[in-house]
Design an enzyme around this catalytic site. Structure first.
Site, PDB file in Angstrom:
ATOM      1  N   HIS A 178      -1.114   3.964  -6.191  1.00 46.39           N
ATOM      2  CA  HIS A 178      -1.362   2.630  -6.757  1.00 46.39           C
ATOM      3  C   HIS A 178      -2.577   1.912  -6.199  1.00 46.39           C
ATOM      4  CE1 HIS A 178       1.082   1.741  -3.154  1.00 46.39           C
ATOM      5  NE2 HIS A 178       0.344   0.660  -3.079  1.00 46.39           N
TER       6      HIS A 178
HETATM    7  N1  UDP Z   1       8.995   2.442  -1.868  1.00 46.03           N
HETATM    8  C1  UDP Z   1      10.180   2.232  -2.553  1.00 46.03           C
HETATM    9  N2  UDP Z   1      10.283   2.710  -3.830  1.00 46.03           N
HETATM   10  C2  UDP Z   1       9.296   3.403  -4.453  1.00 46.03           C
HETATM   11  C3  UDP Z   1       8.082   3.617  -3.732  1.00 46.03           C
HETATM   12  C4  UDP Z   1       7.966   3.106  -2.438  1.00 46.03           C
HETATM   13  O1  UDP Z   1      11.114   1.631  -2.031  1.00 46.03           O
HETATM   14  O2  UDP Z   1       9.456   3.804  -5.606  1.00 46.03           O
HETATM   15  C5  UDP Z   1       8.883   1.883  -0.495  1.00 46.03           C
HETATM   16  C6  UDP Z   1       8.439   2.869   0.552  1.00 46.03           C
HETATM   17  O3  UDP Z   1       9.540   3.570   1.080  1.00 46.03           O
HETATM   18  C7  UDP Z   1       7.782   1.969   1.580  1.00 46.03           C
HETATM   19  C8  UDP Z   1       7.180   0.870   0.742  1.00 46.03           C
HETATM   20  O4  UDP Z   1       7.871   0.899  -0.499  1.00 46.03           O
HETATM   21  O5  UDP Z   1       8.729   1.426   2.475  1.00 46.03           O
HETATM   22  C9  UDP Z   1       5.704   1.130   0.544  1.00 46.03           C
HETATM   23  O6  UDP Z   1       5.211   0.248  -0.358  1.00 46.03           O
HETATM   24  P1  UDP Z   1       3.802   0.425  -1.085  1.00 46.03           P
HETATM   25  O7  UDP Z   1       3.486   1.857  -1.229  1.00 46.03           O
HETATM   26  O8  UDP Z   1       3.877  -0.422  -2.301  1.00 46.03           O
HETATM   27  O9  UDP Z   1       2.824  -0.329  -0.104  1.00 46.03           O
HETATM   28  P2  UDP Z   1       1.748   0.101   0.986  1.00 46.03           P
HETATM   29  O10 UDP Z   1       2.511   0.706   2.128  1.00 46.03           O
HETATM   30  O11 UDP Z   1       0.801   1.021   0.360  1.00 46.03           O
HETATM   31  O12 UDP Z   1       1.104  -1.183   1.371  1.00 46.03           O
END
Ligand code: UDP
Length: 356
Positions: A204
């Site tokens: 994303h």
């Molecule tokens: N996550 C979730 N469901 C999904 C995909 C990710 O619960 O379908 C959780 C994942 O386990 C982690 C968090 O969302 O704890 C990560 O979020 P994201 O990838 O949106 O953010 P980033 O870490 O890239 O800022």
């Protein structure tokens, strides 16, 4: 003491699920949700599954450019902080909500706490990198997850106090492991997938999905690794697949799902052969689960996972991804992100900051 916590997106709900219950056990916490991620699948599900508190205030701000969004948030947070009059403001990570919450607090001279301080990808093209740097220099108390992130803060001569606390996301991963195993088994049965015979992906980041060329290249990588790939679609990516006319192709080559609850998603990671991601938090979660991670970026702020050999940066290069899939995994997997008690250290550090 009264703490206002400002959150806004998916990983911040996960982080709050670690810290808020502990904070609320002995203090008053008021949670403000900016609205950055407004879909229930990216917010409410973490309240329901993980015990993150239901936010007391909702600002309903989302969409628009980073500049517009941050400005609207700042405009709404100013009067709200006046009204709530907290002893400290706490923010997590590196989003527009982090930036707005942090700047609003700093401008009012309310002590500012930054959890997950000191992370750097050294890629200023990422909006998140700018947010990290700015908030670390505005914060009064910086709570980095690792010694390396604390060293980075010292190198930058930040003004606030620094205390390594471990990683609050990993607290949640430890605590929910048994429930995630159960949820994973049920989901595997539903998808008719066998343990260790599939990969999980998240995709994303703006740099990977906001042009047709990049998004097609990302799909090429996922389709090239020789295993079925489960991709729970972030709303941004779902919208771009439609916009670039790539949805049918993605459906043919991948197992597309809606965003999953935390337990189901963690359950998938635990049972997978590999994780392919451009997410920050998911790189750590794969590591803690003992699963090979292939990162679809050319930089990471979680460099220690790369240094110990469990994570490989391949950007959008399918050949590099295939090589990473074939490489041997290291025998050792040292504890990089703390012992699962980071949230307790966060609460005591905030108590020391405000003296109560
Ligand atoms: N996550 C979730 N469901 C999904 C995909 C990710 O619960 O379908 C959780 C994942 O386990 C982690 C968090 O969302 O704890 C990560 O979020 P994201 O990838 O949106 O953010 P980033 O870490 O890239 O800022």
């Amino acid at each position: 003491m009264r703490v206002v916590t400002v959150i806004g997106n998916r990983p911040q709900f996960v982080k709050a699920a670690a810290v808020s219950p502990l904070l609320r056990a002995s203090h008053e916490e008021i949670m403000v949700h900016t609205g950055q991620h407004h879909d229930d699948e990216l917010s409410q599900v973490f309240v329901d599954q993980l015990g993150a508190p239901q936010p007391e205030h909702q600002l309903h701000i989302h969409g628009g450019s980073n500049t517009d969004q941050s400005a609207l948030m700042l405009g709404a947070l100013g009067p709200l902080l006046d009204e709530l009059d907290p002893d400290a403001v706490l923010v997590y990570g590196d989003t527009n909500s982090t930036l707005a919450g942090g700047i609003a607090a700093a401008q009012k001279r309310i002590p500012l706490v930054h959890v997950e301080a000191g992370l750097r990808s050294f890629d200023r093209a990422m909006p998140e990198e700018l947010n990290r740097v700015l908030i670390d220099h505005a914060a009064d108390l910086l709570l980095p997850p690792t010694e390396a992130s604390a060293d980075q803060l010292r190198k930058e001569s930040v003004a606030g106090a620094i205390e390594v606390v471990g990683d609050v996301m990993i607290d949640v991963a430890h605590r929910t492991r048994p429930a995630a195993e159960q949820a994973g088994e049920a989901l595997l049965a539903e998808l008719t997938l066998a343990r260790g015979e599939f990969a999980v992906s998240t995709l994303h980041r703006a740099g990977n999905v906001d042009t047709k060329a990049q998004l097609s290249a990302a799909l090429d990588v996922l389709a090239s690794i020789g295993l079925p790939v489960v991709l729970p679609l972030h709303p941004r990516t779902a919208a771009r697949l439609e916009q670039f006319d790539l949805r049918a192709r993605a459906e043919e080559e991948l197992i597309l799902l809606r965003p999953l609850g935390y337990l189901e998603f963690s359950g998938l990671i635990i049972n997978s052969a590999a994780v392919l991601t451009d997410s920050g938090g998911v790189q750590k979660e794969a590591y803690v689960a003992g699963v090979r991670c292939i990162t679809l970026r050319d930089t990471t702020e979680w460099t220690e996972t790369v240094d110990v050999g469990w994570n490989t940066l391949v950007a959008l290069d399918a050949t590099a991804a295939q090589a990473a899939m074939a490489a041997d995994l290291p025998a050792a997997r040292p504890e990089l992100y703390g012992d699962g008690h980071a949230a307790e250290r966060v609460v005591s550090a905030v108590e020391r900051l405000v003296g109560g």
